[in-house]
Design an enzyme around this catalytic site. Structure first.
Site, PDB file in Angstrom:
ATOM      1  N   SER A 123       1.195  -0.540   6.164  1.00 20.22           N
ATOM      2  CA  SER A 123       2.179  -1.946   5.925  1.00 20.22           C
ATOM      3  C   SER A 123       1.353  -2.281   7.108  1.00 20.22           C
ATOM      4  CB  SER A 123       3.580  -2.240   5.306  1.00 20.22           C
ATOM      5  OG  SER A 123       3.880  -1.955   6.616  1.00 20.22           O
ATOM      6  N   SER A 133       3.955   5.866   7.479  1.00 23.28           N
ATOM      7  CA  SER A 133       4.417   4.741   7.136  1.00 23.28           C
ATOM      8  C   SER A 133       5.082   4.378   6.353  1.00 23.28           C
ATOM      9  CB  SER A 133       4.096   3.941   8.323  1.00 23.28           C
ATOM     10  OG  SER A 133       4.545   2.877   8.814  1.00 23.28           O
ATOM     11  N   PHE A 134       4.854   3.109   5.590  1.00 19.88           N
ATOM     12  CA  PHE A 134       5.894   2.309   5.061  1.00 19.88           C
ATOM     13  C   PHE A 134       5.309   3.359   3.484  1.00 19.88           C
ATOM     14  CE2 PHE A 134       2.804   0.348   1.044  1.00 19.88           C
ATOM     15  CZ  PHE A 134       4.723  -0.443   0.136  1.00 19.88           C
ATOM     16  N   ASP A 187       5.144   7.560  19.050  1.00 18.14           N
ATOM     17  CA  ASP A 187       5.330   6.610  18.808  1.00 18.14           C
ATOM     18  C   ASP A 187       6.084   5.101  18.713  1.00 18.14           C
ATOM     19  OD1 ASP A 187       4.990   4.700  15.986  1.00 18.14           O
ATOM     20  OD2 ASP A 187       5.436   6.699  14.980  1.00 18.14           O
ATOM     21  N   HIS A 210       1.721   6.086  15.891  1.00 16.44           N
ATOM     22  CA  HIS A 210       1.939   5.770  15.241  1.00 16.44           C
ATOM     23  C   HIS A 210       0.800   6.699  14.266  1.00 16.44           C
ATOM     24  CE1 HIS A 210       4.365   4.325  11.779  1.00 16.44           C
ATOM     25  NE2 HIS A 210       3.130   3.887  11.355  1.00 16.44           N
TER      26      HIS A 210
END
Length: 280
Positions: free
Chosen positions: A39, A108-109, A229, A257
């Site tokens: 995102s 992630s998202f 991260d 990340h």
């Protein structure tokens, strides 16, 4: 004399889905793999997975959509964008492509949406890969606050990429300029700002599954995380591996990340083996 317009590699097939149009990369043949991006501001499926799609598609059918609210996918401005909408987008997409079941890689998202898809429609998911995934409730990190609170400027994008990456050599002027320009395209920032408004802890809670739901996910799951991260803390994946019954955790040291960028070759080998070779 005008110069020819060079099409962006981010733009693939425009697929109508109800009131929406989905920009989706659908390449290769064989075992179907769905890639769900993160995102970050200006993100697209291609920007997130550009180093992964060419390699995986040599052996598998790779489907990588721009999620609604991001990239070149479009929907009515009045449509609520939340987990319900994103999961429905994916099931409608799979139905349209005649894919009853896929393995899913979520970043992630995208990891949170992959988990929601597996929880709500377990029959549609074969195997799960979660990379730096949201999925449980946690106090929002300073890094994630910066991601979702991004206000466009070259300096803000330079700082943000520095948060994403452990190896600061990645933060080149060319990459900063590319991602800044992507975040400024058309109505991208307007849409992005509306997705995770303050207080942004609510965004974490929206994407989190209850622990009871995570314990009920019975898919073989590979969890991948960068040790360093600063956006999604490693502790999130450590909790996920304890909750999901058939899960393994692989941690990359000296990695932030962007595992798929900082550890591109090792990441692609790892998920290829898990999704395409280890089929027992």
């Amino acid at each position: 004399m005008s110069l020819p317009v060079i099409p962006s590699p981010e733009i693939a097939t425009a697929l109508p889905l109800g009131e929406c149009t989905i920009n989706v990369h659908d390449v290769g043949q064989g075992e179907p793999i769905l890639l769900i991006h993160g995102s970050g501001p200006g993100v697209t499926a291609w920007a997130n997975w550009r180093g992964v799609i060419p390699v995986l598609s040599e052996r598998a059918r790779v489907v990588a959509p721009d999620m609604l609210g991001f990239g070149y996918s479009s929907c009515p401005k009045t449509m609520a964008l939340n987990v319900d909408t994103w999961v429905r987008q994916l099931t409608d997409l799979l139905d349209t492509l005649d894919l009853p079941q896929v393995s899913v890689v979520g970043n992630s998202f995208g990891g949170a949406i992959a988990l929601a898809l597996a929880h709500r429609h377990p029959e549609r998911v074969k195997r799960l890969v979660l990379m730096g995934a949201v999925g449980v409730s946690f106090p929002i990190s300073e890094g994630l606050e910066k991601v979702w609170g991004y206000q466009p400027s070259l300096e803000a994008m330079r700082e943000l990429i520095g948060v994403f990456a452990f190896d600061q050599k990645i933060v080149t002027p060319e990459l900063v300029k590319m991602r800044y320009e992507a975040s400024m395209r058309a109505d991208v920032q307007e849409r992005f700002a509306a997705l995770f408004p303050p207080p942004r802890q609510r965004g974490v809670e929206m994407l989190a599954l209850p622990e009871s739901a995570l314990r009920g996910i019975n898919h073989q799951t590979l969890i991948i995380h960068g040790r360093d991260d600063r956006v999604i803390p490693l502790e999130v994946s450590e909790r996920l591996v304890r909750l999901i019954p058939h899960a393994d955790l692989h941690v990359f040291g000296e990695c932030g990340h962007w595992v798929q960028i900082e550890k591109a070759a090792a990441f692609t080998r790892l998920i290829s083996e898990f999704l395409l070779e280890n089929q027992a």
